[in-house]
Write a protein that holds these residues in place. Structure first.
Motif, PDB file in Angstrom:
ATOM      1  N   ARG A   1      -2.771   5.275   5.411  1.00  0.00           N
ATOM      2  CA  ARG A   1      -2.898   6.799   5.478  1.00  0.00           C
ATOM      3  C   ARG A   1      -2.686   6.967   6.793  1.00  0.00           C
ATOM      4  O   ARG A   1      -2.519   8.450   7.053  1.00  0.00           O
ATOM      5  CB  ARG A   1      -4.472   7.231   4.915  1.00  0.00           C
TER       6      ARG A   1
ATOM      7  N   PHE B   1       0.957  -1.153   0.233  1.00  0.00           N
ATOM      8  CA  PHE B   1       0.021   0.017  -0.002  1.00  0.00           C
ATOM      9  C   PHE B   1       0.870   1.313   0.072  1.00  0.00           C
ATOM     10  O   PHE B   1       1.583   1.426   0.943  1.00  0.00           O
ATOM     11  CB  PHE B   1      -0.963  -0.039   1.110  1.00  0.00           C
TER      12      PHE B   1
ATOM     13  N   ALA C   1      -8.611  -4.705   1.106  1.00  0.00           N
ATOM     14  CA  ALA C   1      -8.007  -3.332   0.505  1.00  0.00           C
ATOM     15  C   ALA C   1      -8.520  -2.193   1.066  1.00  0.00           C
ATOM     16  O   ALA C   1      -7.447  -1.360   1.291  1.00  0.00           O
ATOM     17  CB  ALA C   1      -8.614  -3.329  -1.126  1.00  0.00           C
ATOM     18  N   ALA C   2      -9.502  -2.001   1.676  1.00  0.00           N
ATOM     19  CA  ALA C   2     -10.201  -0.858   2.374  1.00  0.00           C
ATOM     20  C   ALA C   2      -9.316  -0.638   3.658  1.00  0.00           C
ATOM     21  O   ALA C   2      -8.991   0.498   3.978  1.00  0.00           O
ATOM     22  CB  ALA C   2     -11.651  -0.953   2.828  1.00  0.00           C
ATOM     23  N   VAL C   3      -9.065  -1.680   4.371  1.00  0.00           N
ATOM     24  CA  VAL C   3      -8.225  -1.849   5.671  1.00  0.00           C
ATOM     25  C   VAL C   3      -7.040  -1.449   5.520  1.00  0.00           C
ATOM     26  O   VAL C   3      -6.345  -0.545   6.216  1.00  0.00           O
ATOM     27  CB  VAL C   3      -8.593  -3.144   6.640  1.00  0.00           C
TER      28      VAL C   3
ATOM     29  N   ALA D   1      -5.794   0.304   2.964  1.00  0.00           N
ATOM     30  CA  ALA D   1      -5.580   1.786   2.670  1.00  0.00           C
ATOM     31  C   ALA D   1      -5.973   2.607   3.642  1.00  0.00           C
ATOM     32  O   ALA D   1      -5.095   3.743   3.988  1.00  0.00           O
ATOM     33  CB  ALA D   1      -6.601   2.014   1.345  1.00  0.00           C
ATOM     34  N   ALA D   2      -6.911   2.372   4.508  1.00  0.00           N
ATOM     35  CA  ALA D   2      -6.823   3.240   5.701  1.00  0.00           C
ATOM     36  C   ALA D   2      -5.733   3.151   6.637  1.00  0.00           C
ATOM     37  O   ALA D   2      -5.225   4.290   7.243  1.00  0.00           O
ATOM     38  CB  ALA D   2      -8.200   2.647   6.643  1.00  0.00           C
TER      39      ALA D   2
ATOM     40  N   LEU E   1     -11.898  -1.024  12.701  1.00  0.00           N
ATOM     41  CA  LEU E   1     -11.772  -1.431  11.172  1.00  0.00           C
ATOM     42  C   LEU E   1     -12.392  -2.831  11.021  1.00  0.00           C
ATOM     43  O   LEU E   1     -12.409  -3.353  10.014  1.00  0.00           O
ATOM     44  CB  LEU E   1     -10.194  -1.384  10.705  1.00  0.00           C
TER      45      LEU E   1
ATOM     46  N   ARG F   1     -12.640  -6.977   2.814  1.00  0.00           N
ATOM     47  CA  ARG F   1     -12.218  -5.592   3.564  1.00  0.00           C
ATOM     48  C   ARG F   1     -10.952  -5.235   3.510  1.00  0.00           C
ATOM     49  O   ARG F   1     -10.361  -4.413   3.875  1.00  0.00           O
ATOM     50  CB  ARG F   1     -12.790  -5.592   4.948  1.00  0.00           C
TER      51      ARG F   1
END
Length: 333
Positions: free
Chosen positions: A266, A149, A258-260, A262-263, A305, A256
């Motif tokens: 950041r 990521f 990809a979303a976790v 990416a979060a 998450l 989940r």
């Protein structure tokens, strides 16, 4: 102030930490540009950075782009017999394809990252790494990196404001233009020298390789535009007020993942996030000021998450970071 003898937790004052953060934003920014953005004199910038570099507390190197699909990566977890951690860690650190090696809390596990092309993915699994006697290794787990990521690779210590960071940031890489010439031998020599010290001037590089400075400048501008001149700052995180470096091995529902990832990438405390093979499908590397801060990260950040399971390991001592061997017991990831 004698930074070589000082307590590492008390070495860097506020200005030093801001200078380190400036290098994290742009490792090749000139002293004049840094001085202009931070509102101090160029002489102060030059003197302070030279002091930190002479003491070995800060080093800026060119690093391979972990997001490049041509660069394969493996995460190793090596359990060793009691008292053998230093031997195994140093043997791994001697490998040029290993940019990170750390001894985990308890001294029985070594964590390492191995880079290489996709065809080399299975090589560490064929046997113990060179120079390591199998008799001292209890167990080796090898996890392939399936996805890196990118946001986490641009981790900064947070000692600059958003406007300051934006002013120092390098322009985004344009990528190689269609039909552009791939790196030749001179390009590779220049990149290798930046891998030892990314803050070398065009003039110093030109003198070292026996090429006109104008040629070096033109070559580096082209390589930079292709995204090949990425830098990383090697610094003991304790100097930045971050005493704990943890590895979180996470079990995330596939839908989940990809979303976790990416979060987490950041998040300002996270300096690495990888989707991996193995029992855990996501690994996050996180800096915290103390164990209480790590607890709050797990409860306040991971909890919402929806992470199913988290295994936490803590780096007690880094032996190599960003491809740079770290001397002495003070070295940390």
């Amino acid at each position: 102030m004698d930074v070589t003898a000082a307590d590492p937790d008390a070495v860097l004052d506020t200005l030093d930490r801001r200078l380190v953060c400036a290098l994290q934003v742009n490792g090749r920014a000139g002293a004049g540009r840094i001085a202009e953005v931070l509102g101090i004199s160029a002489r102060t910038v030059t003197r302070r950075l030279a002091r930190l570099q002479r003491a070995g507390l800060v080093r800026v190197v060119r690093t391979p782009d972990a997001e490049d699909p041509a660069v394969g990566a493996l995460l190793l977890r090596v359990r060793v017999l009691h008292g053998e951690a230093d031997t195994v860690a140093r043997a791994l650190a001697d490998r040029p394809d290993v940019p990170f090696v750390g001894v985990m809390l308890g001294g029985r596990e070594i964590g390492a990252v191995v880079l290489g092309d996709a065809g080399a993915h299975d090589r560490p699994a064929d046997g113990q790494p060179p120079a390591i006697a199998a008799a001292v290794v209890a167990e080796t787990a090898v996890h392939a990196v399936l996805h890196a990521f990118p946001d986490a690779g641009r981790w900064r210590s947070g000692h600059l404001g958003e406007a300051e960071a934006a002013a120092l940031a390098e322009p985004p890489a344009a990528g190689p233009a269609p039909g552009s010439v791939p790196p030749d031998e001179l390009d590779r020599v220049l990149l290798a020298r930046l891998g030892e010290d990314a803050r070398q001037s065009h003039a110093a590089l030109a003198a070292a390789v026996g090429t006109p400075e104008s040629t070096v400048r033109r070559r580096l501008n082209r390589l930079d535009g292709a995204g090949l001149v990425r830098t990383r700052v090697t610094v003991d995180p304790r100097l930045l007020g971050l005493a704990v470096d943890a590895r979180l091995w996470l079990d995330v529902p596939p839908g989940r993942l990809a979303a976790v990832g990416a979060a987490l990438a950041r998040h300002p405390q996270v300096h690495g996030v990888f989707a991996t093979s193995g029992p855990a499908n996501l690994m996050a590397a996180v800096f915290c000021p103390d164990h209480g801060g790590l607890y709050r990260f797990v409860t306040d950040t991971l909890g919402p998450l929806g992470v199913g399971r988290a295994e936490t390991t803590i780096v007690a001592r880094a032996v190599k970071r960003a491809g740079v061997p770290l001397p002495g017991p003070r070295a940390r990831a």
